[in-house]
Write a protein that holds these residues in place. Sequence first.
Motif, PDB file in Angstrom:
ATOM      1  N   GLU A  13      -0.819  50.922  56.908  1.00 28.39           N
ATOM      2  CA  GLU A  13      -1.693  50.364  57.741  1.00 28.39           C
ATOM      3  C   GLU A  13      -1.113  48.840  58.136  1.00 28.39           C
ATOM      4  O   GLU A  13      -0.104  48.447  57.305  1.00 28.39           O
ATOM      5  CB  GLU A  13      -2.928  49.931  57.370  1.00 28.39           C
ATOM      6  N   GLN A  14      -1.362  48.308  59.191  1.00 28.80           N
ATOM      7  CA  GLN A  14      -0.774  47.081  59.578  1.00 28.80           C
ATOM      8  C   GLN A  14      -1.134  46.056  58.597  1.00 28.80           C
ATOM      9  O   GLN A  14      -2.337  46.205  58.217  1.00 28.80           O
ATOM     10  CB  GLN A  14      -1.527  46.608  61.184  1.00 28.80           C
ATOM     11  N   ALA A  15      -0.367  45.150  58.446  1.00 28.31           N
ATOM     12  CA  ALA A  15      -0.635  44.066  57.472  1.00 28.31           C
ATOM     13  C   ALA A  15      -0.689  44.653  55.942  1.00 28.31           C
ATOM     14  O   ALA A  15      -1.491  43.950  55.301  1.00 28.31           O
ATOM     15  CB  ALA A  15      -1.712  43.287  57.636  1.00 28.31           C
ATOM     16  N   SER A  16      -0.047  45.743  55.815  1.00 29.55           N
ATOM     17  CA  SER A  16       0.017  46.287  54.492  1.00 29.55           C
ATOM     18  C   SER A  16       1.349  46.595  54.256  1.00 29.55           C
ATOM     19  O   SER A  16       2.221  46.694  55.306  1.00 29.55           O
ATOM     20  CB  SER A  16      -0.758  47.305  54.270  1.00 29.55           C
ATOM     21  N   ILE A  17       1.886  46.752  53.046  1.00 27.01           N
ATOM     22  CA  ILE A  17       3.318  47.241  52.794  1.00 27.01           C
ATOM     23  C   ILE A  17       3.071  48.391  51.492  1.00 27.01           C
ATOM     24  O   ILE A  17       2.385  48.095  50.821  1.00 27.01           O
ATOM     25  CB  ILE A  17       4.352  46.229  52.205  1.00 27.01           C
ATOM     26  N   GLY A  18       3.886  49.713  51.572  1.00 28.24           N
ATOM     27  CA  GLY A  18       3.767  50.644  50.454  1.00 28.24           C
ATOM     28  C   GLY A  18       4.945  50.264  49.492  1.00 28.24           C
ATOM     29  O   GLY A  18       6.034  49.970  49.786  1.00 28.24           O
ATOM     30  N   PHE A  26      11.084  52.438  40.990  1.00 34.48           N
ATOM     31  CA  PHE A  26      11.080  52.008  42.202  1.00 34.48           C
ATOM     32  C   PHE A  26      12.024  52.271  42.936  1.00 34.48           C
ATOM     33  O   PHE A  26      13.207  52.273  42.586  1.00 34.48           O
ATOM     34  CB  PHE A  26      10.688  50.267  42.203  1.00 34.48           C
ATOM     35  N   ASP A  27      11.976  52.805  44.299  1.00 37.48           N
ATOM     36  CA  ASP A  27      13.106  52.919  45.272  1.00 37.48           C
ATOM     37  C   ASP A  27      12.944  52.262  46.283  1.00 37.48           C
ATOM     38  O   ASP A  27      14.065  51.823  46.634  1.00 37.48           O
ATOM     39  CB  ASP A  27      12.628  54.524  45.767  1.00 37.48           C
ATOM     40  N   ARG A  28      11.956  51.979  47.006  1.00 36.63           N
ATOM     41  CA  ARG A  28      11.897  51.119  48.146  1.00 36.63           C
ATOM     42  C   ARG A  28      10.515  50.691  48.949  1.00 36.63           C
ATOM     43  O   ARG A  28       9.553  51.351  48.252  1.00 36.63           O
ATOM     44  CB  ARG A  28      12.737  51.917  49.621  1.00 36.63           C
ATOM     45  N   LEU A  29      10.500  49.960  49.766  1.00 33.23           N
ATOM     46  CA  LEU A  29       9.250  49.490  50.233  1.00 33.23           C
ATOM     47  C   LEU A  29       8.985  50.220  51.618  1.00 33.23           C
ATOM     48  O   LEU A  29       9.833  50.392  52.433  1.00 33.23           O
ATOM     49  CB  LEU A  29       9.249  47.869  50.660  1.00 33.23           C
ATOM     50  N   ALA A  30       7.858  50.699  51.978  1.00 31.37           N
ATOM     51  CA  ALA A  30       7.386  51.390  53.122  1.00 31.37           C
ATOM     52  C   ALA A  30       6.956  50.378  53.986  1.00 31.37           C
ATOM     53  O   ALA A  30       5.937  49.773  53.699  1.00 31.37           O
ATOM     54  CB  ALA A  30       6.460  52.732  52.855  1.00 31.37           C
ATOM     55  N   GLU A  31       7.237  50.158  55.296  1.00 35.87           N
ATOM     56  CA  GLU A  31       6.788  49.248  56.209  1.00 35.87           C
ATOM     57  C   GLU A  31       5.516  49.981  56.872  1.00 35.87           C
ATOM     58  O   GLU A  31       5.528  51.279  57.082  1.00 35.87           O
ATOM     59  CB  GLU A  31       7.828  48.959  57.442  1.00 35.87           C
ATOM     60  N   PRO A  32       4.853  49.248  57.803  1.00 36.10           N
ATOM     61  CA  PRO A  32       3.552  49.736  58.330  1.00 36.10           C
ATOM     62  C   PRO A  32       3.803  50.672  59.327  1.00 36.10           C
ATOM     63  O   PRO A  32       4.942  50.581  60.143  1.00 36.10           O
ATOM     64  CB  PRO A  32       2.801  48.446  59.091  1.00 36.10           C
ATOM     65  N   THR A  48      -0.052  50.616  47.810  1.00 33.65           N
ATOM     66  CA  THR A  48       0.109  49.579  48.890  1.00 33.65           C
ATOM     67  C   THR A  48      -0.398  48.167  48.436  1.00 33.65           C
ATOM     68  O   THR A  48      -1.191  48.235  47.519  1.00 33.65           O
ATOM     69  CB  THR A  48      -0.654  50.155  50.128  1.00 33.65           C
ATOM     70  N   LEU A  49       0.058  47.419  48.996  1.00 31.94           N
ATOM     71  CA  LEU A  49      -0.260  45.953  48.792  1.00 31.94           C
ATOM     72  C   LEU A  49      -0.560  45.211  50.443  1.00 31.94           C
ATOM     73  O   LEU A  49       0.122  45.540  51.204  1.00 31.94           O
ATOM     74  CB  LEU A  49       0.842  44.967  48.230  1.00 31.94           C
ATOM     75  N   SER A  50      -1.597  44.576  50.449  1.00 28.32           N
ATOM     76  CA  SER A  50      -2.036  43.980  51.538  1.00 28.32           C
ATOM     77  C   SER A  50      -1.059  42.583  51.726  1.00 28.32           C
ATOM     78  O   SER A  50      -1.031  41.933  50.741  1.00 28.32           O
ATOM     79  CB  SER A  50      -3.585  43.527  51.496  1.00 28.32           C
TER      80      SER A  50
END
Length: 291
Positions: A13-18, A26-32, A48-50
């Motif tokens: 979701e928007q304004a979140s990050i996976g 840990f491998d990477r961050l997933a963008e919205p 996910t984190l807001s």
Amino acid sequence: MGNVNCVFCGCIEQASIGVVEKWGRFDRLAEPGLNFWNPLAGECLTGTLSTRINSLDVKIETKTKDNVFVQLLCSIQYRVIRQNADDAFYELQNPTEQIQAYVFDVVRAHVPKMNLDELFEQKDEVAKAVLEELEKVMGAYGYNIEHILMVDIIPDASVRRAMNEINAAQRMQLASVYKGEADKILQVKKAEAEAEAKYLGGVGVARQRQAITDGLRENILNFSHKVEGASAKEVMDLIMITQYFDTIKDLGNSSKNTTVFIPHGPGHVRDIGDQIRNGLMEAAASAQVAE
């Protein structure tokens, strides 16, 4: 934090990050947006984190330098740093408790150095000190402190009553000063008005007497010219008798039932005339001696 997702793709979701892990690491961050990962290769969406701004209200009870217990209500606005979201995800189990602990520590270190009045005046300094400490500590855990607001300072109820009484007494004292000044101005203006009224009254009486004198003089001259053989003394006696009876008439017609005892009779009129003439002659003689 979210649960493990073992499908091949998912939407953030928007304004979140996976947070994507590979074989539990840990491998990477997933963008919205739409993201792909390969469960066969051990990849999965762990959570996910807001990245929205969160608000945390903290109530702290502490004591000032002058031994007054107060409650401070702080509002901390913080958010996850997008680039360091992995630190925020893995390093802290409960970030709100961590923030509260640092707020308690900083506030209780600064407030006891201030009096109650100084605390009200310098509450922004306390908020600034808390902000500096939290930015330094929480930045290492992937959190950014946006704002810290010192929302309210609540002294003990007895202290609030005492402060209100002091304020009321000061205002009453100031009101008394203004009232005294107003009364002083009123008295001065009243005295000035009375003095002016007396002055004008005296001027009026003097003018009235001058008019009476001029009228008497004119009457005597007219009577002497029109009645041959009449002397000024006889005319004056006649005028005095007329004025005397007019005065008696005015006293009788007065609306007030006041009893006035005065000598009455033709002889008394002559005595009054003699007294007036003697007074005028003595005044004239005194004026000549003075010259």
